[in-house]
Write an enzyme that holds these catalytic residues in place. Structure first.
Site, PDB file in Angstrom:
ATOM      1  N   SER A 264      56.440 -27.253  47.988  1.00  0.00           N
ATOM      2  CA  SER A 264      57.579 -28.066  48.914  1.00  0.00           C
ATOM      3  C   SER A 264      58.317 -28.669  48.109  1.00  0.00           C
ATOM      4  CB  SER A 264      56.646 -28.923  49.838  1.00  0.00           C
ATOM      5  OG  SER A 264      56.127 -30.085  49.133  1.00  0.00           O
ATOM      6  N   CYS A 265      58.170 -28.973  46.897  1.00  0.00           N
ATOM      7  CA  CYS A 265      59.154 -29.836  46.200  1.00  0.00           C
ATOM      8  C   CYS A 265      60.154 -29.243  45.127  1.00  0.00           C
ATOM      9  CB  CYS A 265      58.364 -31.140  45.291  1.00  0.00           C
ATOM     10  SG  CYS A 265      57.429 -32.103  46.582  1.00  0.00           S
ATOM     11  N   PHE A 266      59.598 -28.689  43.870  1.00  0.00           N
ATOM     12  CA  PHE A 266      60.507 -28.294  42.954  1.00  0.00           C
ATOM     13  C   PHE A 266      61.701 -27.161  43.526  1.00  0.00           C
ATOM     14  CE2 PHE A 266      57.348 -28.343  39.055  1.00  0.00           C
ATOM     15  CZ  PHE A 266      57.345 -29.410  39.211  1.00  0.00           C
TER      16      PHE A 266
END
Ligand code: NAD
Length: 430
Positions: A264-266
């Site tokens: 969900s981030c990078f």
């Protein structure tokens, strides 16, 4: 201190439970009633090591409660954290709709509060968001930032899978502050933590988060580029990474080659930084290539499968691991999503297994067969694709291979099992 956390996802819930364990009184707010009910029953709505136990303890001790009532939760708080999602839109831009809505809800509660409080943005947001987007919305409360309330940007660096441990033992605590008074108040919350505190301006704090995630993603794409060369040369990228990582100027971590990063981030953070840089008139050459390389890396496993089995039509393939990494049930941007789509396009019968993430993947790919165990997925399959390195896959044995129609495991992640070399092959290693 009395702390309110808006948004009880992976960040908000771990932060809430962690802060309660340090003696604070925490109220977790979410718009999702089912989540709120579960938390108040001491039940953990997500899979994260150590979180269910900590949550149950904090709820039963009365240190943590959940509510959907933002206004009263904000009115009673010394510090309010905004920890709602900041996903990407179709063009890769950061989508600020949740943070804007949350700030609006918070501003209503602020007008009912007597006395000073600090509002801290914990969500990942591009530089300028806290000061130019969030702060003006908060001032709709009729209060003045820097006078009646403080504003901070306090990025979070926890990793899913080890989220609670990471929250409680960070490498550093970054406090971006509107003014010294805001930063002083926020720093007090962390007085029981042992990490160094970095005090900066708001924009610096926002960019520290993007800088960290983008550099980590760059390391992964870099080693995958080297790994693709290793594959051509018939050599092992892990031997190369070990040698490179021994250089004291470098770090061995994040040099594990495979099918690239998800989560969900990078993916969203690197793309958001690219779009932000473009808007600022900069040309993000490195980061564009990081994303492009990562996109191609995911489906390399399917290309490899095609080379091995030639015609995939009607074949049965086991997909082992669906979450974007082990230790979590999160499938956001997981390579498994694209891999299953590719396989289906080629009329492959997919049998998928994951210890925690099958329910989430079923919503994404409802017409896939989900099995109770990896053994069941392997049985009768023409090949298996190893997508997530859950420790239980290290247990795959020669006996399990014998149950396959064609014993072959293509590894997107490096495993530690003892299987014959001619029955396994890595995406960037022999
Ligand atoms: P998430 O999607 O798991 O959780 C967000 C929660 O906010 C949901 O439960 C949603 O219902 C709730 N929400 C939305 N609008 C709301 C509102 N107005 N009021 C109350 N609740 C509301 O998100 P996440 O993974 O916890 O990420 C949150 C932020 O932290 C993001 O900006 C993310 O980039 C950042 N971050 C995430 C991680 C990670 O590993 N997940 C790590 C560091 C930073």
């Amino acid at each position: 201190m009395d702390i309110t956390v808006i948004g009880t996802g992976y960040v908000g819930l771990n932060a809430g439970a962690g802060l309660a364990s340090k003696g604070h009184n925490v109220t977790c707010v979410d718009i999702d009633e089912e989540k709120v009910e579960k938390i108040n029953d001491g039940e953990c709505p997500i899979f994260e090591e150590g979180l269910p136990e900590m949550l149950e303890e904090m709820v039963s001790e009365g240190k943590l409660e959940a509510t959907t009532d933002t206004v009263s939760a904000v009115a009673s708080a010394d510090v309010v954290f905004l920890a709602v999602g900041t996903p990407m839109d179709d063009e890769g831009n950061i989508n600020l709709e949740y943070i804007r809505q949350a700030a609006e809800d918070v501003s209503e509660g602020m007008s009912e509060r007597d006395g000073y409080q600090v509002i801290a943005v914990k969500s990942t947001v591009v530089p300028g968001t806290t000061e130019e987007e969030v702060l003006p919305i908060l001032e709709r409360s009729g209060k003045e930032a820097g006078e009646d309330f403080g504003v901070c940007m306090n990025p979070e660096f926890l990793r899913e899978g080890t989220a609670l441990k990471d929250f409680l033992n960070p490498d550093r605590i970054v406090i971006g502050e509107l003014d010294e008074k805001s930063g002083d108040k926020l720093e007090k919350i962390y007085s029981e933590f042992e990490a160094p505190v970095v005090r900066t301006g708001l924009k610096e704090a926002e960019l520290i988060k993007y800088g960290s995630n983008s550099l980590l993603a760059t390391k992964i794409s870099f080693i995958n580029e080297i790994g693709n060369l290793c594959k051509q040369l018939g050599i092992d990228v892990y031997d190369v990474a070990d040698g490179v990582g021994m250089d004291s100027r470098l770090e061995r971590s994040f040099l594990n080659s495979g099918i690239g990063f998800g989560g969900s981030c990078f993916p969203k953070d690197v793309r958001a930084l690219i779009r932000f840089m473009e808007e600022e008139g900069e040309d993000p050459k490195i980061l564009r290539n990081v994303v492009e390389l990562n996109q191609g890396q995911k489906v390399k496993l399917v290309e490899q499968l095609e080379q091995k089995l030639e015609d995939l039509d009607g074949k049965t393939v086991a997909v082992l691991g669906l979450s974007f990494k082990p230790g979590t049930d999160d499938i956001r941007q997981s390579p498994a999503i694209d891999i299953i789509s590719e396989l289906k396009e080629k009329d492959v019968n997919v049998k998928a297994y994951d210890p925690e993430a099958m329910e989430n993947m079923e919503q994404r790919h409802p017409d896939t067969v989900y099995t109770e165990s990896y053994q069941e997925a392997l049985e009768g399959s023409d090949a298996a694709l190893l997508v997530t390195d859950w420790p239980e896959f290290d247990e795959i044995s020669r006996k399990d291979l014998k149950t396959m129609e064609n014993p072959l495991i293509l590894e997107g992640r490096r495993m530690d099992y003892d299987l014959p070399d001619d029955k396994t092959e890595g995406v960037t290693w022999p």
